[in-house]
Scaffold this motif. Structure first.
Motif, PDB file in Angstrom:
ATOM      1  N   LEU A  51       0.838  -1.196   0.000  1.00  0.00           N
ATOM      2  CA  LEU A  51       0.000   0.000   0.000  1.00  0.00           C
ATOM      3  C   LEU A  51       0.876   1.250   0.000  1.00  0.00           C
ATOM      4  O   LEU A  51       0.612   2.206  -0.721  1.00  0.00           O
ATOM      5  CB  LEU A  51      -0.945   0.013   1.205  1.00  0.00           C
ATOM      6  N   TYR A  52       1.914   1.231   0.796  1.00  0.00           N
ATOM      7  CA  TYR A  52       2.853   2.350   0.877  1.00  0.00           C
ATOM      8  C   TYR A  52       3.444   2.639  -0.504  1.00  0.00           C
ATOM      9  O   TYR A  52       3.439   3.768  -0.978  1.00  0.00           O
ATOM     10  CB  TYR A  52       3.939   1.971   1.891  1.00  0.00           C
ATOM     11  N   LEU A  53       3.931   1.608  -1.167  1.00  0.00           N
ATOM     12  CA  LEU A  53       4.531   1.780  -2.495  1.00  0.00           C
ATOM     13  C   LEU A  53       3.494   2.188  -3.524  1.00  0.00           C
ATOM     14  O   LEU A  53       3.774   2.994  -4.413  1.00  0.00           O
ATOM     15  CB  LEU A  53       5.233   0.491  -2.930  1.00  0.00           C
ATOM     16  N   LEU A  54       2.284   1.652  -3.412  1.00  0.00           N
ATOM     17  CA  LEU A  54       1.203   2.012  -4.333  1.00  0.00           C
ATOM     18  C   LEU A  54       0.879   3.499  -4.227  1.00  0.00           C
ATOM     19  O   LEU A  54       0.785   4.198  -5.230  1.00  0.00           O
ATOM     20  CB  LEU A  54      -0.032   1.173  -4.029  1.00  0.00           C
ATOM     21  N   LEU A  55       0.746   3.992  -3.013  1.00  0.00           N
ATOM     22  CA  LEU A  55       0.452   5.412  -2.816  1.00  0.00           C
ATOM     23  C   LEU A  55       1.592   6.279  -3.340  1.00  0.00           C
ATOM     24  O   LEU A  55       1.372   7.281  -4.006  1.00  0.00           O
ATOM     25  CB  LEU A  55       0.195   5.708  -1.340  1.00  0.00           C
ATOM     26  N   LEU A  56       2.818   5.885  -3.042  1.00  0.00           N
ATOM     27  CA  LEU A  56       3.976   6.652  -3.501  1.00  0.00           C
ATOM     28  C   LEU A  56       4.056   6.651  -5.027  1.00  0.00           C
ATOM     29  O   LEU A  56       4.216   7.698  -5.654  1.00  0.00           O
ATOM     30  CB  LEU A  56       5.264   6.090  -2.906  1.00  0.00           C
ATOM     31  N   ALA A  57       3.913   5.473  -5.626  1.00  0.00           N
ATOM     32  CA  ALA A  57       4.006   5.380  -7.086  1.00  0.00           C
ATOM     33  C   ALA A  57       2.892   6.176  -7.764  1.00  0.00           C
ATOM     34  O   ALA A  57       3.131   6.855  -8.763  1.00  0.00           O
ATOM     35  CB  ALA A  57       3.953   3.912  -7.526  1.00  0.00           C
ATOM     36  N   GLY A  70       1.389   8.789  -6.569  1.00  0.00           N
ATOM     37  CA  GLY A  70       1.714  10.203  -6.387  1.00  0.00           C
ATOM     38  C   GLY A  70       2.794  10.667  -7.336  1.00  0.00           C
ATOM     39  O   GLY A  70       2.676  11.714  -7.971  1.00  0.00           O
ATOM     40  N   ILE A  71       3.831   9.865  -7.473  1.00  0.00           N
ATOM     41  CA  ILE A  71       4.951  10.238  -8.338  1.00  0.00           C
ATOM     42  C   ILE A  71       4.520  10.265  -9.802  1.00  0.00           C
ATOM     43  O   ILE A  71       4.850  11.189 -10.539  1.00  0.00           O
ATOM     44  CB  ILE A  71       6.142   9.284  -8.133  1.00  0.00           C
ATOM     45  N   SER A  72       3.749   9.258 -10.224  1.00  0.00           N
ATOM     46  CA  SER A  72       3.353   9.243 -11.630  1.00  0.00           C
ATOM     47  C   SER A  72       2.288  10.299 -11.930  1.00  0.00           C
ATOM     48  O   SER A  72       2.174  10.757 -13.050  1.00  0.00           O
ATOM     49  CB  SER A  72       2.890   7.852 -12.065  1.00  0.00           C
ATOM     50  N   ALA A  73       1.523  10.704 -10.920  1.00  0.00           N
ATOM     51  CA  ALA A  73       0.517  11.756 -11.122  1.00  0.00           C
ATOM     52  C   ALA A  73       1.166  13.125 -11.170  1.00  0.00           C
ATOM     53  O   ALA A  73       0.689  14.028 -11.845  1.00  0.00           O
ATOM     54  CB  ALA A  73      -0.527  11.720 -10.015  1.00  0.00           C
ATOM     55  N   ALA A  74       2.230  13.270 -10.429  1.00  0.00           N
ATOM     56  CA  ALA A  74       2.925  14.556 -10.372  1.00  0.00           C
ATOM     57  C   ALA A  74       4.423  14.259 -10.447  1.00  0.00           C
ATOM     58  O   ALA A  74       5.054  14.012  -9.433  1.00  0.00           O
ATOM     59  CB  ALA A  74       2.584  15.279  -9.073  1.00  0.00           C
ATOM     60  N   GLN A  88      -6.146   8.429 -11.305  1.00  0.00           N
ATOM     61  CA  GLN A  88      -5.990   7.595 -12.501  1.00  0.00           C
ATOM     62  C   GLN A  88      -4.782   6.676 -12.350  1.00  0.00           C
ATOM     63  O   GLN A  88      -4.857   5.486 -12.662  1.00  0.00           O
ATOM     64  CB  GLN A  88      -5.835   8.463 -13.749  1.00  0.00           C
ATOM     65  N   ASN A  89      -3.691   7.221 -11.873  1.00  0.00           N
ATOM     66  CA  ASN A  89      -2.487   6.404 -11.697  1.00  0.00           C
ATOM     67  C   ASN A  89      -2.654   5.416 -10.556  1.00  0.00           C
ATOM     68  O   ASN A  89      -2.180   4.279 -10.633  1.00  0.00           O
ATOM     69  CB  ASN A  89      -1.271   7.299 -11.485  1.00  0.00           C
ATOM     70  N   PHE A  90      -3.335   5.823  -9.504  1.00  0.00           N
ATOM     71  CA  PHE A  90      -3.613   4.912  -8.392  1.00  0.00           C
ATOM     72  C   PHE A  90      -4.417   3.719  -8.920  1.00  0.00           C
ATOM     73  O   PHE A  90      -4.118   2.568  -8.597  1.00  0.00           O
ATOM     74  CB  PHE A  90      -4.396   5.649  -7.300  1.00  0.00           C
TER      75      PHE A  90
END
Length: 127
Positions: free
Chosen positions: A5-11, A13-17, A82-84
């Motif tokens: 979940l931690y990596l999913l949220l980070l990824a 966020g990073i791919s969205a911005a 969308q990225n999430f």
């Protein structure tokens, strides 16, 4: 599962911005979502895990994120959602069968704050 979940949220966020490069920036994004939702008059209630660390609650968290995504006040964060969603679809087949998750219908701001608390705990434990 915590790490997933931690990596999913980070990824997401990073791919969205693309300029987002740290968990602090992800926490800032979630804080901005929280601030938007405090002004939302719909008073949306989301099933929120009583214990955000419970590995049995990952699908509940995904469902809560889906409800947030569908709220008109969250349009500003559509790239994040969308990225999430894309990353979630990749992760779901790898999830183990979940047990019972104790939840309570809470406000969107409490749901987001619990996600922020989860991220802070994971950060603290990785240091």
């Amino acid at each position: 599962m915590k790490t997933h979940l931690y990596l999913l949220l980070l990824a997401a966020g990073i791919s969205a911005a693309p300029q987002m490069s740290s968990m602090a920036e992800l926490l800032t994004l979630l804080q901005q979502m929280c601030e938007v939702m405090t002004k939302d008059i719909q008073n949306l209630r989301i099933e929120t895990p009583n214990n955000i660390d419970d590995v049995n609650c990952i699908s509940t968290i995904f469902e809560g994120m889906e409800q947030l995504k569908n709220n008109p006040a969250m349009k500003k964060f559509s790239a994040f959602f969308q990225n999430f969603e894309k990353l979630k679809q990749w992760l779901l087949p790898n999830l183990a069968k979940e047990g019972k998750c104790d939840t309570e219908r809470r406000s969107t701001t409490i749901f987001i704050k619990k996600l922020m608390t989860f991220i802070r705990k994971v950060l603290k434990n990785t240091r």
